[in-house]
Design an enzyme around this catalytic site. Sequence first.
Site, PDB file in Angstrom:
ATOM      1  N   LYS A 108       0.859  -1.175   0.000  1.00  0.00           N
ATOM      2  CA  LYS A 108       0.000   0.000   0.000  1.00  0.00           C
ATOM      3  C   LYS A 108       0.901   1.233   0.000  1.00  0.00           C
ATOM      4  O   LYS A 108       1.926   1.267   0.691  1.00  0.00           O
ATOM      5  CB  LYS A 108      -0.885  -0.030   1.247  1.00  0.00           C
ATOM      6  N   SER A 183      -9.449   1.728   3.474  1.00  0.00           N
ATOM      7  CA  SER A 183      -8.681   2.502   2.518  1.00  0.00           C
ATOM      8  C   SER A 183      -7.696   1.703   1.673  1.00  0.00           C
ATOM      9  O   SER A 183      -7.188   2.209   0.669  1.00  0.00           O
ATOM     10  CB  SER A 183      -7.897   3.594   3.270  1.00  0.00           C
ATOM     11  N   SER A 207      -9.556  -0.371   7.505  1.00  0.00           N
ATOM     12  CA  SER A 207      -8.915  -0.292   6.200  1.00  0.00           C
ATOM     13  C   SER A 207      -8.205  -1.533   5.692  1.00  0.00           C
ATOM     14  O   SER A 207      -7.892  -1.621   4.508  1.00  0.00           O
ATOM     15  CB  SER A 207      -7.952   0.891   6.176  1.00  0.00           C
TER      16      SER A 207
END
Length: 553
Positions: A108, A183, A207
């Site tokens: 990420k 997220s 997330s």
Amino acid sequence: MWTSHFKSRLPLSALTVLLLSRSIICQVRNFEAREATIETVRQDLLSGLTTCRGVVLSFLSRIEALNNQVNAIITLNPDCLSTADSLDDALAAGNATGSLFCIPIFLKDNYDTSDMNTTGGNLDLASSRPTVDAPAVAALRRAGAVILGKTNLHELALEGLSVSSLGGQTINPYDLSRTPGGSSGGSGAAVAASFSVFATGTDTVNSLRSPASANSLFSVRPTRGLITRNGIIPISYVQDAIGPIARTAKDAAIALTVMASTGYDPTDNVTALVPASSRGIDYAASVTTGTLSGLRLGVLNGFFNRTASNETTLVNIAMDTMTAKLQSAGAVIVPIDETVYNATAISNALDIQRFEYRETMDAYLSMESLGGTHPSTLSQLYSSSKFLVIPSQYSYVTTALVSSSSNTTYNAVRQGILNLTLTLQKTFSAKNLDAIIYPEQKNLVVKIGSPSQSGRNGILGALTGSPVVTVPAGFSPKTAEAPVGVPIGMEILGRPYTEEMLLQIAYQIEQLTKVRRMPQFAEAVVEVKEYTQVPVITPNSANVPAAYPIGVL
């Protein structure tokens, strides 16, 4: 004689070279990247069926061919092929060591990396370049992982729609009209589409778990402190956590083992709370040894929305079906009806990130190890016009910019979190529970352009610092927009440092239910290209929905 001998041997030599060349090409092209696991990569490498370069080429080819459908990737690592070549040298020398040897992964894009920019999906951080790896990244590299690049995320990991000013809108691989959760939505979409074996994510409220749920994947939000958060773009000292997202429970266990090997880190003092008995655990060694029979699983009834609708009823059906299967396998289902367990009320009262966001970000942006061009404070970032905040979070961000842990209400909220943590442990003890289960999201993952990622239940684990493993629980019925259905996920929450047991439960559920399906478009067989250098992937930042204007707060 010499002439005759030369002529007779030349065709043989040429034929040998040709056959070897074709063999190498065949090996590369025959590697099956779709739904590949750590075990299948390792088997093919050690049996000589492929090379590390061949593995990486297979994934790069899929990414170049298919990423335009989901917009999951912010950047590819230009060094990933040279890393693969180095690992091939090690393999040839008999040094194929490390539990993640030649395993292609994505990070990420809020994990610091010394060889790639770390942007958080934010235009104003597009040129921000750390000079050192985050400890978790360093651990993954030491274990032999090949970092393919960085995935898109909801900008700065603040919400769950996975839209950013730099990376655009990431799209759910199962339903192109829906978001992928977030997220860590780029990581979820990438793993679901077999762009990598697994990926990393972060989790401040939902997330890691939201994209796992929305993409039929497994994730692990570990106990607070088990993995250092140093080198991660932060939001909240209390709520932030990091972990893996994978297609199988076993791969999640292997990834967690590596990420947790970071141990105590003086720059993240909550790592000091982890007892010695919870350090150095090989979660994969025991992941297949559990049983569902006799387990006492609490069901948080307050984390369901029983009001009938097209978006909620399908989640309830999937969860009720899962509960019935668990009972049939011998688990004891224990209802939890206490009204304290209301995710919306808990979030409204105790979500503490608004007090900590500015302080943690200012500290990150001022680190000596952060190079490149970047703002020096959060206020400067939000004064740049190079950011995306969804309208439903305008108030949150503007409040955060003038708040801190010195606010008079901060300590009261911390006390409320402590009280909730004690209440949760009392529930475990009073009902003699092994774990607690509930849907990650009360409704299907929301459509692109929605005001927010509504209905999620991650706040309990986030505030209490409890370990949570997310598993695929089911799918909605097939439709024209969702040809294999929309994934539905379930959280399994445990007491602190029970990751080993939770992963065992997840593995047993995986074997019992076999829920996971590939996205239909990801079933495509992609021809493997012989790249001489890593292709360049440019995210589609032009697909941001009009509902989310850039530079407005």
